[in-house]
Scaffold this active site. Structure first.
Site, mmCIF file in Angstrom:
data_model
loop_
_atom_site.group_PDB
_atom_site.id
_atom_site.type_symbol
_atom_site.label_atom_id
_atom_site.label_comp_id
_atom_site.label_asym_id
_atom_site.label_seq_id
_atom_site.Cartn_x
_atom_site.Cartn_y
_atom_site.Cartn_z
ATOM 1 N N GLU A 22 -20.463 -5.218 -17.579
ATOM 2 C CA GLU A 22 -19.307 -4.350 -17.749
ATOM 3 C C GLU A 22 -19.633 -2.978 -17.146
ATOM 4 O OE1 GLU A 22 -16.565 -2.689 -21.444
ATOM 5 O OE2 GLU A 22 -18.750 -2.733 -21.641
ATOM 6 N N LYS B 44 -9.993 -7.321 -21.804
ATOM 7 C CA LYS B 44 -10.709 -7.060 -23.049
ATOM 8 C C LYS B 44 -9.734 -6.847 -24.202
ATOM 9 C CE LYS B 44 -14.478 -4.012 -24.632
ATOM 10 N NZ LYS B 44 -15.334 -2.869 -24.198
ATOM 11 N N CYS C 38 -18.307 -6.967 -24.042
ATOM 12 C CA CYS C 38 -18.967 -5.914 -24.803
ATOM 13 C C CYS C 38 -18.534 -5.825 -26.273
ATOM 14 C CB CYS C 38 -18.781 -4.579 -24.081
ATOM 15 S SG CYS C 38 -19.957 -3.287 -24.593
#
Length: 296
Positions: free
Chosen positions: A47, A116, A156
């Site tokens: 990321e 995300k 993440c």
């Protein structure tokens, strides 16, 4: 009769990104070439690997999938014949900016995109991280299939939401990707534990490329990131850890048969109850404790 093993050779990557997209792209290209030379069929990038800066810097530098840097990665995928997962880019679209994991196939085409779901709005050691000021959240889960192997996409901060990983595993994912730019503080405290937990509870491989803090004092990071790109097996064993390497890559061959064997030993996925059971309000039983004088 014996069946051929189901395996996937994955290139785990890590580097120190700055605000210089050109320099970061060169690092990405180098680790991709190294992974391909070592036999990887899939290379997963971290990321924010193409730019790591302040919120305003990253918002300003958001790229479309047809921008020059992404076209360069697409051409590299086509030239060397590997699948590239750009693990998290600030993706400028007609609908706004998303933090997207973009999947590029071996022909250089963008074939999938995961936006995300969980944005990192937090305050760590007095530093505010307001991802929602840069990007907007996605609204769907994505599983891709590479050579018959199902791979679930996350990014993440998603790692702190186990329900996402369980849903991906329930949808058949055998490999879970967690490209990250984890902060130094939270990484030291939680990174290994969280990734091992997501692998163990779903009996899946977890592949987590990462960015890492500056190895020198000549560049000031907007925030220090932890590194330690990991591959974790479905029984929770760590198969690769890139430590604090400023530019690293390791190819790991995933024997996906291990996923089936682990899920047979402990059938946690088939043991799940009807989702409505989990969604209901729990019974709350209040038990008062009467304070008594101590015995004399």
């Amino acid at each position: 009769m014996t069946t051929s093993p189901r395996t996937l050779k994955v290139g785990l990557t890590q580097w120190h990104p700055t605000t210089d997209i050109g320099s970061n792209l060169e690092k990405a290209a180098r680790v991709i070439e190294r992974a391909a030379a070592d036999g990887a069929s899939v290379v997963v990038l971290p990321e924010n690997g193409l730019i790591l800066g302040t919120n305003s810097e990253m918002r300003e530098a958001a790229l479309s999938v047809d921008s020059t840097p992404i076209l360069a990665l697409r051409e590299q995928a086509r030239r060397i014949g590997v699948v590239i997962v750009l693990g998290g880019m600030k993706n400028r679209t007609d609908e706004g900016i998303f933090n997207s994991a973009v999947v590029i196939d071996a022909e250089g085409s963008v074939v999938a995109r995961y936006d995300k779901l969980h944005l990192f709005d937090a305050n760590i050691d007095g530093q505010s991280f307001e991802a929602s000021s840069v990007e907007q959240p996605g609204d769907r889960l994505v599983v891709i299939e590479i050579d018959g192997i199902k791979v679930g996409l996350t990014i993440c901060y998603d790692v702190r939401f186990p329900e996402l990983f369980r849903a991906l595993a329930a949808a058949g994912a055998e490999v879970l990707l967690v490209p990250a730019a984890f902060t130094q503080t939270t990484g030291e405290a939680h990174w290994h534990t969280l990734l091992r937990a997501r692998a163990i509870e779903n009996h899946a491989f977890v592949v987590a490329p990462a960015t890492v803090h500056s190895p020198t004092t000549d560049y000031t990071d907007a925030f220090a990131t932890y590194g330690h790109a990991l591959v974790v097996g479905p029984w929770g064993d760590i198969l690769a850890d890139l430590g604090e390497s400023a530019e690293g890559v390791q190819v790991v061959e995933l024997d996906v048969g291990e996923v089936e064997r682990a899920r047979t030993k402990l059938p946690v996925l088939s043991g799940r109850r009807d989702p409505r059971v989990y969604a209901g309000e729990p019974d709350v039983i209040r038990i008062p404790i009467e304070q008594k004088e101590p015995a004399r």
